[in-house]
Design a protein around this motif. Structure first.
Motif, PDB file in Angstrom:
ATOM      1  N   PRO A 114     -24.322 -34.783   5.097  1.00 34.14           N
ATOM      2  CA  PRO A 114     -23.500 -36.002   5.176  1.00 34.14           C
ATOM      3  C   PRO A 114     -22.951 -36.405   3.814  1.00 34.14           C
ATOM      4  CG  PRO A 114     -25.817 -36.577   5.182  1.00 34.14           C
ATOM      5  CD  PRO A 114     -25.761 -35.070   5.236  1.00 34.14           C
ATOM      6  N   CYS A 115     -21.988 -37.271   3.845  1.00 34.05           N
ATOM      7  CA  CYS A 115     -21.449 -37.841   2.603  1.00 34.05           C
ATOM      8  C   CYS A 115     -22.578 -38.551   1.862  1.00 34.05           C
ATOM      9  CB  CYS A 115     -20.328 -38.816   2.940  1.00 34.05           C
ATOM     10  SG  CYS A 115     -19.706 -39.757   1.555  1.00 34.05           S
ATOM     11  N   ALA A 116     -22.662 -38.327   0.568  1.00 33.91           N
ATOM     12  CA  ALA A 116     -23.728 -38.935  -0.231  1.00 33.91           C
ATOM     13  C   ALA A 116     -23.593 -40.450  -0.238  1.00 33.91           C
ATOM     14  CB  ALA A 116     -23.681 -38.404  -1.662  1.00 33.91           C
ATOM     15  N   ALA A 117     -24.721 -41.130  -0.089  1.00 32.48           N
ATOM     16  CA  ALA A 117     -24.691 -42.581  -0.179  1.00 32.48           C
ATOM     17  C   ALA A 117     -24.223 -43.018  -1.565  1.00 32.48           C
ATOM     18  CB  ALA A 117     -26.085 -43.136   0.122  1.00 32.48           C
ATOM     19  N   ALA A 118     -24.524 -42.179  -2.564  1.00 34.13           N
ATOM     20  CA  ALA A 118     -24.092 -42.493  -3.928  1.00 34.13           C
ATOM     21  C   ALA A 118     -22.590 -42.318  -4.121  1.00 34.13           C
ATOM     22  CB  ALA A 118     -24.852 -41.610  -4.924  1.00 34.13           C
ATOM     23  N   ALA A 119     -21.890 -41.740  -3.124  1.00 35.05           N
ATOM     24  CA  ALA A 119     -20.432 -41.604  -3.227  1.00 35.05           C
ATOM     25  C   ALA A 119     -19.777 -42.975  -3.346  1.00 35.05           C
ATOM     26  CB  ALA A 119     -19.883 -40.868  -2.002  1.00 35.05           C
ATOM     27  N   ALA A 120     -20.403 -43.980  -2.740  1.00 40.82           N
ATOM     28  CA  ALA A 120     -19.876 -45.345  -2.868  1.00 40.82           C
ATOM     29  C   ALA A 120     -19.944 -45.820  -4.307  1.00 40.82           C
ATOM     30  CB  ALA A 120     -20.658 -46.288  -1.950  1.00 40.82           C
ATOM     31  N   VAL A 122     -19.726 -43.875  -7.046  1.00 39.26           N
ATOM     32  CA  VAL A 122     -18.666 -43.203  -7.799  1.00 39.26           C
ATOM     33  C   VAL A 122     -17.305 -43.773  -7.422  1.00 39.26           C
ATOM     34  CG1 VAL A 122     -17.574 -40.989  -8.288  1.00 39.26           C
ATOM     35  CG2 VAL A 122     -20.032 -41.104  -7.971  1.00 39.26           C
ATOM     36  N   THR A 123     -17.105 -44.019  -6.122  1.00 38.38           N
ATOM     37  CA  THR A 123     -15.831 -44.562  -5.656  1.00 38.38           C
ATOM     38  C   THR A 123     -15.543 -45.910  -6.304  1.00 38.38           C
ATOM     39  OG1 THR A 123     -16.042 -43.436  -3.525  1.00 38.38           O
ATOM     40  CG2 THR A 123     -14.527 -45.297  -3.619  1.00 38.38           C
ATOM     41  N   GLN A 124     -16.564 -46.747  -6.377  1.00 41.51           N
ATOM     42  CA  GLN A 124     -16.397 -48.044  -7.029  1.00 41.51           C
ATOM     43  C   GLN A 124     -16.084 -47.866  -8.507  1.00 41.51           C
ATOM     44  OE1 GLN A 124     -19.897 -50.502  -7.363  1.00 41.51           O
ATOM     45  NE2 GLN A 124     -18.711 -52.366  -7.031  1.00 41.51           N
ATOM     46  N   GLU A 265     -11.007 -42.088  -2.249  1.00 42.32           N
ATOM     47  CA  GLU A 265     -12.036 -42.262  -1.225  1.00 42.32           C
ATOM     48  C   GLU A 265     -12.218 -41.011  -0.372  1.00 42.32           C
ATOM     49  OE1 GLU A 265      -9.542 -44.225  -1.897  1.00 42.32           O
ATOM     50  OE2 GLU A 265     -10.126 -46.350  -1.955  1.00 42.32           O
ATOM     51  N   ALA A 266     -11.117 -40.414   0.095  1.00 46.08           N
ATOM     52  CA  ALA A 266     -11.213 -39.231   0.961  1.00 46.08           C
ATOM     53  C   ALA A 266     -11.765 -38.029   0.196  1.00 46.08           C
ATOM     54  CB  ALA A 266      -9.838 -38.901   1.543  1.00 46.08           C
ATOM     55  N   GLY A 267     -11.394 -37.897  -1.078  1.00 47.10           N
ATOM     56  CA  GLY A 267     -11.923 -36.794  -1.882  1.00 47.10           C
ATOM     57  C   GLY A 267     -13.424 -36.899  -2.030  1.00 47.10           C
ATOM     58  N   GLN A 268     -13.917 -38.098  -2.339  1.00 48.09           N
ATOM     59  CA  GLN A 268     -15.368 -38.289  -2.457  1.00 48.09           C
ATOM     60  C   GLN A 268     -16.058 -38.129  -1.109  1.00 48.09           C
ATOM     61  OE1 GLN A 268     -14.974 -38.421  -6.255  1.00 48.09           O
ATOM     62  NE2 GLN A 268     -16.993 -38.745  -5.396  1.00 48.09           N
ATOM     63  N   ILE A 304     -17.678 -32.480 -11.396  1.00 51.67           N
ATOM     64  CA  ILE A 304     -16.374 -32.973 -10.946  1.00 51.67           C
ATOM     65  C   ILE A 304     -16.318 -34.490 -11.033  1.00 51.67           C
ATOM     66  CG2 ILE A 304     -14.866 -33.214  -8.924  1.00 51.67           C
ATOM     67  CD1 ILE A 304     -15.670 -30.394  -8.102  1.00 51.67           C
ATOM     68  N   ASN A 305     -17.392 -35.161 -10.608  1.00 53.91           N
ATOM     69  CA  ASN A 305     -17.438 -36.619 -10.701  1.00 53.91           C
ATOM     70  C   ASN A 305     -17.291 -37.086 -12.141  1.00 53.91           C
ATOM     71  OD1 ASN A 305     -17.779 -37.125  -7.957  1.00 53.91           O
ATOM     72  ND2 ASN A 305     -19.999 -37.042  -8.072  1.00 53.91           N
ATOM     73  N   SER A 306     -17.950 -36.401 -13.059  1.00 52.48           N
ATOM     74  CA  SER A 306     -17.891 -36.775 -14.475  1.00 52.48           C
ATOM     75  C   SER A 306     -16.480 -36.638 -15.018  1.00 52.48           C
ATOM     76  CB  SER A 306     -18.842 -35.899 -15.292  1.00 52.48           C
ATOM     77  OG  SER A 306     -20.167 -36.065 -14.877  1.00 52.48           O
TER      78      SER A 306
END
Length: 330
Positions: A114-120, A122-124, A265-268, A304-306
């Motif tokens: 699933p999408c990581a809960a921590a994606a929120a 990074v998105t923020q 958002e969609a990328g994350q 990639i996030n960094s």
């Protein structure tokens, strides 16, 4: 100040490097064996607590009235299912066994997770919509909870769990990871206003807490790789395929998102996976060696996030500098 600024800009790679270094120090210096045995259960206890607190802090900033599905959610979810079906089709079509099957299982866990809960988080950090990201996190976990008990018995005959037992077990994990911190955040936000204001006043708190948890997860990942009972060449193959898969999922997600003005958002949503959960399902349902796949994926996705965060911060600094120049001219 330059060191502090470097750590702030590259928190995730620094966390991964520290986790790797600390594991190697404790693993290969005999004098530290007792210390390693002492700290191991502590870290095992701290990690779930970190994840709980990260989500609690993040959800404290959520507007709960805006948690509703939007168009890009459905398209990202559809592509996740398509990618899963492609991998399952390859396994069945070519009757894969041995290392080939393990490689595809490693890839599957990186997709079906699933999408990581921590994606929120990074998105923020990237200026994206926190509510839309949080909503998709729930939808993604539902997709995962349905797909795993359907697909895993098909590709691995050793999986003998019934659909309902597997479904309920996964939903239980989802509930602990997502529902409980969200419910607690809702209570704090609506009934403990002073405490809530204090939490949200601390800038990037959840982000830096995530950096600490990433250090622990990276150390565990390196441990799994070091103790993997296979050749270095095969481990490198799994790692490389994880990199390719990570780039593809981020790219496809961003491609979908640009049609709805939700590129970030969609990328994350499609690219950033709950790798800790993926490692767990690999150990539980598939060949344990396949867990190296999501173990490597966590390194790639956070690199990639960094880069994304560095580019975003650089753009903000540039915009602020331009605004300052315009004010001075006026």
């Amino acid at each position: 100040m330059s060191i502090i600024r470097f750590i702030k800009e590259w928190t995730l790679p620094v966390s991964m490097a520290m986790g790797t270094l600390l594991y190697l120090i404790f693993a290969f210096i005999p004098a530290l064996d007792e210390a390693a045995m002492f700290f191991a259960p502590i870290f095992d206890t701290i990690l779930p607590l970190f994840m709980f607190l990260i989500l609690f802090v993040t959800f404290c900033k959520v507007n709960f009235h805006q948690l509703r599905p939007v168009q890009w959610h459905w398209w990202v979810g559809i592509f996740q299912v398509i990618f899963v079906l492609i991998v399952v089709g390859i396994v069945l079509g070519f009757h894969l066994k041995g290392n080939s099957l393990i490689l595809m299982e490693a890839m599957l866990t990186c997709i079906i997770g699933p999408c990581a809960a921590a994606a929120a988080v990074v998105t923020q950090k990237l200026g994206g919509n926190l509510e839309e990201m949080t909503t998709y996190t729930f939808l993604s976990n539902i997709i995962t909870a349905i797909m795993i008990p359907v697909c895993f018995p098909i590709i691995d005959n050793s999986v003998d769990n019934s659909f309902m037992s597997a479904f309920l077990k996964i939903l239980h994990e989802v509930c602990i990871v997502l529902i409980v911190p969200m419910a607690l955040a809702y209570i704090v936000k609506h009934y403990f206003h002073r405490f809530h204001r204090w939490i949200i006043s601390i800038k990037d708190l959840s982000y830096y807490m995530w950096g600490c948890s990433l250090m622990i997860v990276t150390g565990t990942t390196v441990k799994n790789i070091v103790h993997a009972n296979t050749t270095i060449a095969f481990l490198l193959t799994i790692a490389f395929m994880g990199l390719v898969l990570c780039i593809i999922q981020f790219a496809v997600g961003r491609f979908i998102g640009h049609y709805f003005n939700n590129t970030t958002e969609a990328g994350q949503a499609l690219g950033q996976k709950n790798t800790a959960f993926a490692i767990w399902i690999a150990y539980t349902y598939l060949n344990p060696l396949s867990s190296v796949g999501p173990g490597c994926y966590i390194l790639w996705q956070n690199i990639i996030n960094s880069i994304e965060i560095w580019q975003h911060d650089k753009m903000l600094r540039s915009n602020n500098a331009s605004s300052l120049v315009n004010i001075q001219k006026q």
